[in-house]
Design a protein around this motif. Structure first.
Motif, mmCIF file in Angstrom:
data_model
loop_
_atom_site.group_PDB
_atom_site.id
_atom_site.type_symbol
_atom_site.label_atom_id
_atom_site.label_comp_id
_atom_site.label_asym_id
_atom_site.label_seq_id
_atom_site.Cartn_x
_atom_site.Cartn_y
_atom_site.Cartn_z
ATOM 1 N N ILE A 16 -16.199 59.704 -29.746
ATOM 2 C CA ILE A 16 -15.380 59.268 -28.619
ATOM 3 C C ILE A 16 -15.326 60.420 -27.635
ATOM 4 C CG2 ILE A 16 -13.961 57.538 -29.798
ATOM 5 C CD1 ILE A 16 -11.758 59.645 -30.028
ATOM 6 N N ASP A 17 -15.285 60.078 -26.393
ATOM 7 C CA ASP A 17 -15.231 61.078 -25.342
ATOM 8 C C ASP A 17 -13.783 61.526 -25.156
ATOM 9 O OD1 ASP A 17 -15.061 61.610 -22.126
ATOM 10 O OD2 ASP A 17 -17.011 62.171 -22.975
ATOM 11 N N ALA A 18 -13.595 62.754 -24.756
ATOM 12 C CA ALA A 18 -12.247 63.277 -24.529
ATOM 13 C C ALA A 18 -11.521 62.528 -23.415
ATOM 14 C CB ALA A 18 -12.302 64.769 -24.212
ATOM 15 N N GLU A 19 -12.254 61.806 -22.582
ATOM 16 C CA GLU A 19 -11.644 61.032 -21.499
ATOM 17 C C GLU A 19 -11.298 59.605 -21.913
ATOM 18 O OE1 GLU A 19 -10.605 62.297 -18.554
ATOM 19 O OE2 GLU A 19 -11.141 64.170 -19.546
ATOM 20 N N ASP A 20 -11.653 59.201 -23.130
ATOM 21 C CA ASP A 20 -11.310 57.866 -23.619
ATOM 22 C C ASP A 20 -9.841 57.817 -24.023
ATOM 23 O OD1 ASP A 20 -13.929 56.990 -23.344
ATOM 24 O OD2 ASP A 20 -14.442 57.415 -25.438
ATOM 25 N N TRP A 21 -9.218 56.654 -23.863
ATOM 26 C CA TRP A 21 -7.853 56.456 -24.338
ATOM 27 C C TRP A 21 -7.883 56.245 -25.851
ATOM 28 C CZ3 TRP A 21 -3.391 57.109 -21.793
ATOM 29 C CH2 TRP A 21 -3.435 57.175 -20.403
ATOM 30 N N VAL A 22 -6.920 56.842 -26.551
ATOM 31 C CA VAL A 22 -6.785 56.697 -28.002
ATOM 32 C C VAL A 22 -5.324 56.368 -28.294
ATOM 33 C CG1 VAL A 22 -6.999 57.850 -30.235
ATOM 34 C CG2 VAL A 22 -8.586 58.425 -28.394
ATOM 35 N N ALA A 23 -5.091 55.375 -29.150
ATOM 36 C CA ALA A 23 -3.724 55.005 -29.522
ATOM 37 C C ALA A 23 -3.399 55.562 -30.902
ATOM 38 C CB ALA A 23 -3.565 53.493 -29.531
ATOM 39 N N VAL A 24 -2.209 56.103 -31.029
ATOM 40 C CA VAL A 24 -1.670 56.543 -32.318
ATOM 41 C C VAL A 24 -0.589 55.538 -32.691
ATOM 42 C CG1 VAL A 24 -0.396 58.337 -33.527
ATOM 43 C CG2 VAL A 24 -2.178 58.973 -31.902
ATOM 44 N N LEU A 25 -0.817 54.797 -33.777
ATOM 45 C CA LEU A 25 0.124 53.763 -34.207
ATOM 46 C C LEU A 25 1.078 54.344 -35.238
ATOM 47 C CD1 LEU A 25 -2.399 50.804 -34.595
ATOM 48 C CD2 LEU A 25 -1.069 51.473 -32.592
ATOM 49 N N GLY A 26 2.300 54.534 -34.815
ATOM 50 C CA GLY A 26 3.312 55.129 -35.670
ATOM 51 C C GLY A 26 3.467 56.603 -35.346
ATOM 52 N N CYS A 27 4.659 57.012 -34.996
ATOM 53 C CA CYS A 27 4.899 58.393 -34.561
ATOM 54 C C CYS A 27 5.829 59.130 -35.504
ATOM 55 C CB CYS A 27 5.439 58.402 -33.133
ATOM 56 S SG CYS A 27 4.253 57.756 -31.951
ATOM 57 N N GLY A 28 5.628 58.892 -36.792
ATOM 58 C CA GLY A 28 6.335 59.671 -37.800
ATOM 59 C C GLY A 28 5.582 60.981 -38.019
ATOM 60 N N GLY A 29 5.689 61.530 -39.186
ATOM 61 C CA GLY A 29 5.046 62.812 -39.477
ATOM 62 C C GLY A 29 3.540 62.803 -39.281
ATOM 63 N N LEU A 30 2.854 61.819 -39.857
ATOM 64 C CA LEU A 30 1.399 61.764 -39.726
ATOM 65 C C LEU A 30 0.973 61.414 -38.303
ATOM 66 C CD1 LEU A 30 0.317 60.039 -43.057
ATOM 67 C CD2 LEU A 30 0.056 62.442 -42.411
ATOM 68 N N GLY A 31 1.697 60.514 -37.662
ATOM 69 C CA GLY A 31 1.357 60.147 -36.292
ATOM 70 C C GLY A 31 1.486 61.320 -35.335
ATOM 71 N N LEU A 32 2.552 62.100 -35.487
ATOM 72 C CA LEU A 32 2.723 63.274 -34.626
ATOM 73 C C LEU A 32 1.672 64.334 -34.929
ATOM 74 C CD1 LEU A 32 6.616 63.570 -34.531
ATOM 75 C CD2 LEU A 32 5.079 62.722 -32.723
ATOM 76 N N MET A 33 1.272 64.441 -36.191
ATOM 77 C CA MET A 33 0.200 65.376 -36.532
ATOM 78 C C MET A 33 -1.116 64.897 -35.931
ATOM 79 S SD MET A 33 -0.678 68.207 -37.899
ATOM 80 C CE MET A 33 0.687 68.675 -38.946
ATOM 81 N N ALA A 34 -1.373 63.586 -35.971
ATOM 82 C CA ALA A 34 -2.581 63.041 -35.351
ATOM 83 C C ALA A 34 -2.586 63.323 -33.853
ATOM 84 C CB ALA A 34 -2.691 61.547 -35.614
ATOM 85 N N LEU A 35 -1.437 63.184 -33.210
ATOM 86 C CA LEU A 35 -1.315 63.511 -31.792
ATOM 87 C C LEU A 35 -1.679 64.973 -31.555
ATOM 88 C CD1 LEU A 35 -0.379 62.944 -28.865
ATOM 89 C CD2 LEU A 35 1.946 63.442 -29.641
ATOM 90 N N ALA A 36 -1.171 65.858 -32.388
ATOM 91 C CA ALA A 36 -1.474 67.286 -32.248
ATOM 92 C C ALA A 36 -2.960 67.566 -32.440
ATOM 93 C CB ALA A 36 -0.640 68.098 -33.241
ATOM 94 N N VAL A 37 -3.569 66.905 -33.424
ATOM 95 C CA VAL A 37 -5.006 67.099 -33.678
ATOM 96 C C VAL A 37 -5.809 66.609 -32.475
ATOM 97 C CG1 VAL A 37 -6.956 66.316 -35.092
ATOM 98 C CG2 VAL A 37 -4.842 67.074 -36.186
ATOM 99 N N LEU A 38 -5.483 65.427 -31.967
ATOM 100 C CA LEU A 38 -6.196 64.893 -30.801
ATOM 101 C C LEU A 38 -6.069 65.817 -29.605
ATOM 102 C CD1 LEU A 38 -5.236 61.167 -31.275
ATOM 103 C CD2 LEU A 38 -7.583 62.034 -31.165
ATOM 104 N N LEU A 39 -4.857 66.291 -29.346
ATOM 105 C CA LEU A 39 -4.660 67.209 -28.225
ATOM 106 C C LEU A 39 -5.419 68.511 -28.448
ATOM 107 C CD1 LEU A 39 -0.849 66.666 -27.547
ATOM 108 C CD2 LEU A 39 -2.776 65.805 -26.186
ATOM 109 N N GLY A 40 -5.428 68.984 -29.681
ATOM 110 C CA GLY A 40 -6.161 70.202 -30.008
ATOM 111 C C GLY A 40 -7.661 70.067 -29.820
#
Length: 75
Positions: A16-40
């Motif tokens: 996936i390209d860094a300019e593509d939209w990505v959805a994180v379903l659920g913003c608990g512990g794992l979801g927030l970690m996934a957000l951090a990984v994606l941003l990283g």
């Protein structure tokens, strides 16, 4: 453990390209970690989805570009 779990899940999305939209379903512990990984990894277009407004607020504070309140399940 949560970092490795979410990193492996994000890597399965490739390519996936860094300019593509990505959805994180659920913003608990794992979801927030996934957000951090994606941003990283350079993804700036991350949509946070959750039924809990407080969790969405945290995701927004941590860098989610957009948020979507997931509909509650029918009773």
């Amino acid at each position: 453990c949560s970092g490795v779990t979410t990193f492996c899940a994000v890597k399965k999305l490739q390519p996936i390209d860094a300019e593509d939209w990505v959805a994180v379903l659920g913003c608990g512990g794992l979801g927030l970690m996934a957000l951090a990984v994606l941003l990283g990894l350079g993804h700036r277009k991350v949509i946070a989805c959750d039924i809990d407004d407080a969790k969405l607020a945290v995701a927004r504070e941590r860098g989610a570009a957009a948020y979507l309140p997931a509909p509650n399940s029918p009773p």
